[in-house]
Scaffold this motif. Structure first.
Motif, short mmCIF file in Angstrom:
data_model
loop_
_atom_site.label_atom_id
_atom_site.label_comp_id
_atom_site.label_asym_id
_atom_site.label_seq_id
_atom_site.Cartn_x
_atom_site.Cartn_y
_atom_site.Cartn_z
N PRO A 269 -81.61 49.24 -20.22
CA PRO A 269 -80.58 50.38 -20.31
C PRO A 269 -80.68 51.37 -19.05
O PRO A 269 -79.71 52.26 -18.87
CB PRO A 269 -80.63 50.99 -21.66
CG PRO A 269 -82.32 50.83 -22.05
CD PRO A 269 -82.48 49.44 -21.69
N ASN A 270 -81.92 51.48 -18.50
CA ASN A 270 -82.07 52.29 -17.40
C ASN A 270 -81.57 51.78 -16.19
O ASN A 270 -81.56 52.09 -15.10
CB ASN A 270 -83.47 52.64 -17.35
CG ASN A 270 -84.13 53.43 -18.66
OD1 ASN A 270 -83.16 54.53 -18.94
ND2 ASN A 270 -84.83 53.08 -19.14
N VAL A 271 -81.08 50.57 -16.12
CA VAL A 271 -80.79 49.89 -14.59
C VAL A 271 -79.34 49.57 -15.08
O VAL A 271 -78.75 48.74 -15.78
CB VAL A 271 -81.30 48.36 -14.54
CG1 VAL A 271 -80.92 47.95 -13.24
CG2 VAL A 271 -83.06 48.79 -14.49
N ALA A 272 -78.50 50.18 -14.16
CA ALA A 272 -76.93 50.06 -14.02
C ALA A 272 -76.68 48.51 -13.62
O ALA A 272 -77.33 47.93 -12.91
CB ALA A 272 -76.30 51.02 -13.00
N ALA A 273 -75.48 47.92 -14.16
CA ALA A 273 -75.00 46.65 -13.85
C ALA A 273 -74.76 46.48 -12.51
O ALA A 273 -74.09 47.41 -12.02
CB ALA A 273 -73.95 46.21 -15.12
#
Length: 283
Positions: A269-273
């Motif tokens: 959840p802390n890494v953007a797609a």
């Protein structure tokens, strides 16, 4: 089985305003993208610049990762209907993930998937719908075989029956025509499983698949990479290409001129797609 010795490089385009990107569709100069851990649908231009967001379901999901996972609707598939409406589908991997949202402009109608998913759940050891599109006179659903039995398959529904069902706020098995198993190889010792479907401007059916080291349709695992495959009109795989770099591709869609857009889910959840593009080789 086709060899996976040939690979294609993905071209980074943008970082999106969501983390768990799961599906996208293109139309004109825009694309829409879902996240499997969110209640919204986002719109971007083709360069990846954010434009707008639409709330699909009311309320908010918990911030705690385990609670969020348990409560999320798990929207994993997105398609355009012939009249331009969008349909976002839950995966069906749990009882809470059997809803769809039918989007017409700013209006959202919740669709009950349980009548259809109960039938499919009796067929598959672990139901997990992760892709969908309109193909000729059918609605195709991609069953991801990352659970028990490793059952990758295409679920073929008669489109007219689907449209009639949607008027009644549900999807049923009335239009179920056939279920076509797809046998996929391993990638570096890990089984591949379907993650999305896309139709080229020329009418060729493509799919993405990821090698995720898990035997669960609920729990994530380490991803060893993704592939792009092509199907012929008899549903046989006639091309399979490894994608570089190593990412979990969860969504793909063609632009009008034939360029392919792809989104990756980092399962964090802390890494953007990431948004990628790909120009397919001729032939």
């Amino acid at each position: 089985m086709l060899s996976l010795t040939e690979s294609l490089p993905l071209h980074p385009l943008a970082t999106l305003r969501l983390s768990a990107a799961s599906a996208l569709v293109c139309r004109g100069e825009q694309f829409w993208v879902l996240a499997d851990d969110a209640l919204t649908l986002q719109r971007y231009d083709l360069a990846g610049a954010w434009q707008a967001e639409l709330q699909l379901l009311p309320g908010e999901l918990p911030t705690d990762s385990q609670q969020r996972k348990a409560q999320k609707p798990d929207f994993e598939a997105l398609l355009h209907l012939p009249d331009g409406r969008l349909l976002a589908l839950g995966s069906g991997s749990t009882a809470a993930r059997c809803r769809a949202c039918l989007v017409s402009g700013e209006q959202v109608q919740v669709i009950n998937l349980q009548p259809l998913y109960q039938v499919l759940g009796a067929h598959f050891q672990a139901l997990n719908i992760e892709g969908a599109l309109v193909y000729q006179d059918q609605l195709l659903l991609a069953q991801r075989g990352n659970g028990r039995g490793r059952e990758n398959a295409l679920v073929c529904l008669e489109l007219t029956a689907v449209l009639a069902d949607l008027v009644c706020g549900q999807l049923t098995a009335v239009g179920l025509q056939q279920i076509v198993p797809l046998v996929l190889p391993e990638l570096d010792g890990v089984a591949l499983s379907l993650t999305d479907l896309a139709l080229s401007p020329g009418g060729v059916l493509y799919f993405s698949a990821a090698a995720e080291d898990t035997d669960s349709s609920y729990h994530d695992g380490a991803c060893l990479g993704s592939v792009l495959g092509r199907l012929d009109q008899q549903w046989a795989i006639n091309q399979l290409l490894r994608l570089q770099p190593v990412v979990k591709i969860e969504g793909l869609a063609f632009q009008a001129e034939g360029r392919l857009l792809l989104v990756a889910d980092a399962d964090d959840p802390n890494v953007a797609a990431s948004l990628f593009s790909l120009d397919l080789p001729a032939g």
